[in-house]
Motif scaffolding. Structure first.
Motif, PDB file in Angstrom:
ATOM      1  N   VAL A  37       3.456  -5.789   4.933  1.00 16.65           N
ATOM      2  CA  VAL A  37       3.935  -4.931   6.006  1.00 16.65           C
ATOM      3  C   VAL A  37       2.902  -3.834   6.214  1.00 16.65           C
ATOM      4  O   VAL A  37       2.534  -3.125   5.276  1.00 16.65           O
ATOM      5  N   TRP A  38       2.424  -3.720   7.465  1.00 19.12           N
ATOM      6  CA  TRP A  38       1.464  -2.656   7.809  1.00 19.12           C
ATOM      7  C   TRP A  38       1.930  -2.081   9.140  1.00 19.12           C
ATOM      8  O   TRP A  38       1.511  -2.497  10.203  1.00 19.12           O
ATOM      9  N   SER A  39       2.843  -1.120   9.067  1.00 19.03           N
ATOM     10  CA  SER A  39       3.483  -0.635  10.291  1.00 19.03           C
ATOM     11  C   SER A  39       4.128   0.722  10.049  1.00 19.03           C
ATOM     12  O   SER A  39       5.346   0.837   9.980  1.00 19.03           O
ATOM     13  N   ALA A  40       3.295   1.763   9.905  1.00 21.76           N
ATOM     14  CA  ALA A  40       3.798   3.117   9.650  1.00 21.76           C
ATOM     15  C   ALA A  40       4.817   3.097   8.509  1.00 21.76           C
ATOM     16  O   ALA A  40       5.880   3.697   8.589  1.00 21.76           O
ATOM     17  N   PHE A  41       4.460   2.410   7.424  1.00 23.15           N
ATOM     18  CA  PHE A  41       5.363   2.201   6.301  1.00 23.15           C
ATOM     19  C   PHE A  41       5.011   3.179   5.191  1.00 23.15           C
ATOM     20  O   PHE A  41       3.904   3.134   4.627  1.00 23.15           O
ATOM     21  N   ALA A  42       5.937   4.075   4.888  1.00 18.63           N
ATOM     22  CA  ALA A  42       5.685   5.133   3.911  1.00 18.63           C
ATOM     23  C   ALA A  42       5.963   4.661   2.487  1.00 18.63           C
ATOM     24  O   ALA A  42       6.977   4.014   2.206  1.00 18.63           O
ATOM     25  N   ILE A  43       5.060   5.011   1.599  1.00 17.88           N
ATOM     26  CA  ILE A  43       5.220   4.703   0.183  1.00 17.88           C
ATOM     27  C   ILE A  43       6.339   5.541  -0.437  1.00 17.88           C
ATOM     28  O   ILE A  43       7.037   5.090  -1.347  1.00 17.88           O
ATOM     29  N   ASN A  44       6.526   6.745   0.086  1.00 21.51           N
ATOM     30  CA  ASN A  44       7.504   7.695  -0.456  1.00 21.51           C
ATOM     31  C   ASN A  44       8.878   7.051  -0.640  1.00 21.51           C
ATOM     32  O   ASN A  44       9.463   6.515   0.303  1.00 21.51           O
ATOM     33  N   GLY A  45       9.402   7.123  -1.868  1.00 24.56           N
ATOM     34  CA  GLY A  45      10.718   6.590  -2.147  1.00 24.56           C
ATOM     35  C   GLY A  45      10.770   5.082  -2.295  1.00 24.56           C
ATOM     36  O   GLY A  45      11.838   4.521  -2.593  1.00 24.56           O
TER      37      GLY A  45
END
Length: 256
Positions: A80-88
């Protein structure tokens, strides 16, 4: 409009290189269709450049945001490469190194009396995309901790970013929370219809990365780590972000 499960970016050269199936979901300015019908955005440009450098052909697959894990599990997408945040989500996927840090922020209509998180006035609630880091931040008490107010904020969750934006624009929600880069674009696009402004505090800093299935042994993860660092060092990432934020900057600045 993108259709879930649809793929784009097939070229006559695609058979000459391995393919990397990249899960995406529309959110401006990270991933969206341009006026000419072509897929564009910060993440799209960065993914294309990174794939070029590691010698693979990117195949973009649109997925419903709440089905991304199913697509990863059954092999319909590799990452997945779509403004995906690692946070949490650090322990839920195997991540590349973060390629972009961007604030999570909040905007309100200019007529709203709120100026800061601590005095936020929002009886109609806050619009967010469901299954997003914005939703998690609000539901898990992050906003309450910053505001010092133990009263739970009403969260209005929608299936897509467009739906959340529409709810806010129609006055069904008092605020909109998402990436600041996305809010800049929204403010710019709406500048002739309404005036919006930022609450004077960023909510938190988000680290965007590329997510592979947990336990993945894909050889492309380390390769992407290497080229992401190269793209940071040679200015490619900064230049790409500036390319897409330039058209939104004036509208956002005028609204603050």
């Amino acid at each position: 409009m993108l259709k879930n499960g649809s793929t784009v970016q097939r070229t006559s050269k695609s058979k000459a290189f391995p393919r990397l199936k990249i899960g995406i979901n529309p959110i401006e300015p990270f991933c969206y269709m341009g006026s000419d019908g072509k897929l564009i955005g910060i993440d799209i440009d960065l993914a294309r450049e990174a794939c070029k450098r590691i010698g693979v052909t990117p195949v973009f697959v649109d997925v419903a945001w709440d089905q991304r894990d199913d697509y990863l599990a059954n092999g319909k997408i590799d990452c997945v490469w779509s403004a995906f945040a690692i946070n949490g989500r650090k322990d839920s996927y195997r991540w590349t190194t973060a390629y972009l840090d961007t604030p999570l922020a909040m905007i309100v209509n200019d007529g709203n009396p709120s100026r800061s998180i601590s005095d936020f006035h929002g009886p109609s609630g806050v619009a967010v995309r469901s299954n997003s880091v914005a939703e998690s931040f609000l539901l898990d008490g992050g906003f309450a901790k910053l505001s010092g107010n133990t009263d739970a904020v009403k969260v209005n969750s929608y299936g897509t970013t467009d739906m959340a934006e529409t709810s806010f624009a129609k006055g069904l929600s008092d605020a909109l929370v998402t990436y600041k880069l996305a809010l800049d674009r929204f403010i710019s696009d709406q500048s002739e219809l309404a005036t919006y402004r930022y609450i004077n505090d960023d909510l938190t800093m988000l680290n965007l990365g590329v997510a592979f299935p947990k336990g993945s042994t894909s050889p492309y993860i380390e390769k992407l780590d290497t080229v992401i660092q190269e793209m940071k060092d040679d200015g490619t990432i900064d230049a790409t972000v500036k390319k897409y934020e330039a058209s939104a900057t004036k509208g956002a600045d005028d609204a603050q």
